[in-house]
Design a protein around this motif. Structure first.
Motif, PDB file in Angstrom:
ATOM      1  N   ASP A 177       0.905  -1.145   0.078  1.00 20.16           N
ATOM      2  CA  ASP A 177      -0.053  -0.006   0.144  1.00 20.16           C
ATOM      3  C   ASP A 177       0.852   1.140  -0.017  1.00 20.16           C
ATOM      4  O   ASP A 177       1.580   1.477   0.947  1.00 20.16           O
ATOM      5  N   GLU A 220       0.191   4.283   0.563  1.00 20.02           N
ATOM      6  CA  GLU A 220      -0.248   5.255   1.362  1.00 20.02           C
ATOM      7  C   GLU A 220       0.423   5.014   2.756  1.00 20.02           C
ATOM      8  O   GLU A 220       0.118   5.870   3.643  1.00 20.02           O
ATOM      9  N   VAL A 243     -15.098  -5.199   6.943  1.00 15.24           N
ATOM     10  CA  VAL A 243     -16.139  -4.030   6.391  1.00 15.24           C
ATOM     11  C   VAL A 243     -17.394  -4.376   6.227  1.00 15.24           C
ATOM     12  O   VAL A 243     -18.420  -3.999   6.465  1.00 15.24           O
ATOM     13  N   LYS A 265      -7.581  -6.394   6.541  1.00 16.78           N
ATOM     14  CA  LYS A 265      -7.912  -5.395   5.635  1.00 16.78           C
ATOM     15  C   LYS A 265      -8.882  -4.203   6.366  1.00 16.78           C
ATOM     16  O   LYS A 265      -8.452  -2.877   6.082  1.00 16.78           O
ATOM     17  N   GLY A 266      -9.768  -4.470   7.155  1.00 18.73           N
ATOM     18  CA  GLY A 266     -10.409  -3.824   7.914  1.00 18.73           C
ATOM     19  C   GLY A 266      -9.778  -2.764   8.835  1.00 18.73           C
ATOM     20  O   GLY A 266      -9.931  -1.602   9.036  1.00 18.73           O
ATOM     21  N   THR A 317      -7.692  -0.069   6.855  1.00 20.19           N
ATOM     22  CA  THR A 317      -8.710   0.829   6.415  1.00 20.19           C
ATOM     23  C   THR A 317      -9.015   1.925   7.566  1.00 20.19           C
ATOM     24  O   THR A 317      -8.844   2.908   7.410  1.00 20.19           O
ATOM     25  N   ALA A 318      -9.244   1.123   8.668  1.00 23.16           N
ATOM     26  CA  ALA A 318      -9.429   1.986   9.905  1.00 23.16           C
ATOM     27  C   ALA A 318      -8.177   2.679  10.252  1.00 23.16           C
ATOM     28  O   ALA A 318      -8.567   3.998  10.704  1.00 23.16           O
ATOM     29  N   LYS A 325      -6.077   4.191   8.279  1.00 21.93           N
ATOM     30  CA  LYS A 325      -6.173   5.438   7.297  1.00 21.93           C
ATOM     31  C   LYS A 325      -7.326   6.306   7.715  1.00 21.93           C
ATOM     32  O   LYS A 325      -6.869   7.543   7.641  1.00 21.93           O
ATOM     33  N   PHE A 326      -8.147   5.963   8.154  1.00 19.17           N
ATOM     34  CA  PHE A 326      -9.148   6.647   8.856  1.00 19.17           C
ATOM     35  C   PHE A 326      -8.911   7.501   9.935  1.00 19.17           C
ATOM     36  O   PHE A 326      -8.994   8.699  10.126  1.00 19.17           O
ATOM     37  N   VAL A 361     -15.912   4.786   9.870  1.00 25.96           N
ATOM     38  CA  VAL A 361     -15.013   4.419   8.879  1.00 25.96           C
ATOM     39  C   VAL A 361     -15.701   4.299   7.364  1.00 25.96           C
ATOM     40  O   VAL A 361     -15.479   4.718   6.331  1.00 25.96           O
ATOM     41  N   ILE A 362     -16.910   3.579   7.288  1.00 26.59           N
ATOM     42  CA  ILE A 362     -17.536   3.310   6.009  1.00 26.59           C
ATOM     43  C   ILE A 362     -18.583   4.149   5.831  1.00 26.59           C
ATOM     44  O   ILE A 362     -19.410   4.040   4.873  1.00 26.59           O
TER      45      ILE A 362
END
Length: 251
Positions: free
Chosen positions: A24, A26, A114, A226-227, A230-231, A233-234, A248-249
């Motif tokens: 990734d 980012e 997610v 993965k969740g 993603t969290a 990043k948030f 998050v979503i």
């Protein structure tokens, strides 16, 4: 580039997250925390979180409950947000989470998938329409090494449903002790434990002449990793407060 400290880096989930972050653009893991330091990683690993002096934007935690107290104290002192994925926390630790979140951002959910968190919302919407005329049952299936039943996710589904129902419904875990018909205001649980099932959950609304089912299957632990990524990043850069995956979503 978001800088991550991976708390529990040498566990199974820590290594899955390390692989996801590696691919990734980012994100980058700048340090890991784990009592086991013999595994080779692309980042420095500390056996004690208090020895870690590396600057980071967020901590992802997949460790053990016994390590959470030091983690929260560290995050509070350094004002580093935490994606808290460790389960099995005591009531006292949960209180500490709430207190710590007043000074630093903490994201904690019963399940990091997610898909599961989307299903939480869909089930709540279904409950508003169906609860009056339908019986509600929850089935969870997991591998033969899982020690708790029902699962935390199954209980989370029930809590989400009961929240819509003003918490008036009773949870029934075992019907073998009493021979009687189910009451209207109950949510029944069934737990299956066997083989290598990662995690399946069914939420059943059983009515007259029809059944409506919601189902989620996790085929590997990567969905939780993965969740968590993603969290992270948030959560990086967020102000103090308690967050969960619904933030998050963005329902």
């Amino acid at each position: 580039m978001i800088k991550i400290i991976m708390h529990g880096c040498n566990g199974k989930m820590g290594q899955v997250i390390s692989e996801i972050v590696r691919n990734d653009e980012e994100l980058t893991i700048v340090a890991g925390i784990d009592p086991y330091t013999m595994r080779e990683n692309e980042y420095p690993v500390f056996n004690d979180i208090n020895k870690c002096d590396i600057i980071a934007d967020v901590i992802i935690d997949f460790a053990t409950a016994t390590a959470v107290d030091k983690l929260l104290a560290y995050a509070k002192e350094r004002k580093i947000p935490v994606v808290l994925c460790t389960t099995g926390l005591s009531e006292e630790q949960l209180k500490t989470v709430e207190e710590t979140s007043k000074e630093v951002a903490i994201l904690k959910s019963a399940n990091m998938s997610v898909g599961v968190n989307l299903l939480f919302k869909l089930v709540q919407e279904a409950t508003k329409m169906l609860a009056k005329d339908y019986d509600i049952e929850i089935i969870d299936r997991h591998h033969n090494q899982k020690v708790d039943a029902p699962s935390g996710t199954a209980l989370a589904f029930a809590d989400k449903i009961n929240e819509v129902l003003d918490n008036e419904y009773e949870y029934v875990y075992d019907r073998s002790a009493e021979r009687k018909k189910r009451s209207k205001k109950e949510i029944g649980f069934s737990a299956v434990r066997g083989g290598s099932i990662v995690g399946d959950h069914d939420i059943i609304f059983a009515g007259l002449d029809e059944v409506i089912e919601f189902h989620h299957s996790a085929y590997s632990k990567a969905v939780f990793a993965k969740g968590a990524v993603t969290a992270a990043k948030f959560l990086a850069g967020k102000p103090a407060g308690r967050y969960d995956m619904s933030d998050v979503i963005k329902f």
